[in-house]
Design a protein around this motif. Structure first.
Motif: not given
Length: 282
Positions: A134-156
């Motif tokens: 998300l940080l490297w991508n020019r279209n998402t690097e500035g977005l206010d996104i929190n990422v968590t993962t549990r047992d392979g399930v990613v929550t944005l």
């Protein structure tokens, strides 16, 4: 009598000299030990700094007689355990006194008690990978996104500035190795993401991003993508112009490689004319 005094004086002098020599040796030994421990502390700090999961955290290290004492704060139990493992991997460290505190919410020992270190570490790796993409991508690097993962399930969670940005963030997460499912809880708000002006500033700053950085992030993005075998793709960058060569399995993979490259911050253009379809080694 004079002879006895001379012998006594000589004995006293020898004792003083012996004591002085022993003190000097002790001082030398202490200095040597301190230097060794200082080197070990530096090695542990360096190992933390080079580890992408631990580098953002403020961890203090003190070494005493082969024991690394870790203090400070990390965000989760998995980072706490990882710090201890990294410290133990440094030559000369025989034991770790892990006094690191887990910041933020109360430690979820009950919930995570039955989860293995391997499971928690894999989730932490996935979270870090998605955040990086998300940080490297020019279209998402500035977005206010929190990422968590549990047992392979990613929550944005957080906010995106458009439906397209939200969908892109979800797709970047979904196409990450190790991700089983993505829960997209992003709220779309014009005030929640990167403004057009801010994005233009990011694009204009592309010239300040080094070619080596771009090459590294393109290669990493290929390897992190579950739908693309990036091992057979060579990447070269000059003045922001990226050239892809090598081989992919299909036209779809070639198009995906080009799309991923185009969206990396700092990329000014992509030349994929030398990227062959087919001919990959088993």
């Amino acid at each position: 009598m004079r002879r006895l005094k001379t012998i006594a004086l000589a004995t006293a002098t020898l004792s003083v000299l012996t004591l002085g020599t022993m003190t000097a040796h002790a001082a030398d030994g202490d200095m040597s030990r301190q230097l060794t421990e200082a080197r070990q502390e530096g090695s542990v700090w360096t190992a933390f700094a080079l580890n992408r999961h631990l580098s953002p955290f403020s961890i203090d290290v003190e070494v005493e007689n082969g024991v690394a004492i870790l203090t400070g704060e990390v965000e989760s139990e998995v980072e706490r355990d990882l710090a201890a493992q990294v410290a133990l991997g440094v030559e000369g460290i025989n034991e770790v006194d892990n006094q690191l505190q887990v910041s933020g919410e109360e430690v979820k020992r009950a919930a995570d008690g039955e989860r293995s270190f391997s499971s928690r570490f894999n989730d932490a790796t996935t979270t870090a990978t998605v955040k990086s993409k998300l940080l490297w991508n020019r279209n998402t690097e500035g977005l206010d996104i929190n990422v968590t993962t549990r047992d392979g399930v990613v929550t944005l969670e957080g906010r995106a500035d458009s439906d397209a940005a939200s969908e892109l963030a979800e797709r970047l997460a979904r196409n990450t190795e190790g991700v089983r499912r993505v829960e997209n809880k992003l709220n779309v708000s014009a005030e929640g993401g990167t403004s057009d002006r801010a994005r233009a500033q990011v694009d204009n700053a592309g010239g300040a991003i080094s070619d080596a950085w771009i090459t590294s992030k393109v290669k990493s993005s290929f390897l992190f993508n579950s739908n693309l075998d990036g091992l057979d793709i060579s990447v070269e960058t000059r003045n922001g112009q990226v050239t892809l060569s090598g081989a992919v399995a299909s036209e779809a993979e070639k198009s995906l490689a080009v799309e991923i490259t185009e969206n990396i911050r700092g990329v000014r253009g992509v030349n994929a004319g030398s990227l062959r379809v087919g001919g990959m080694e088993d």
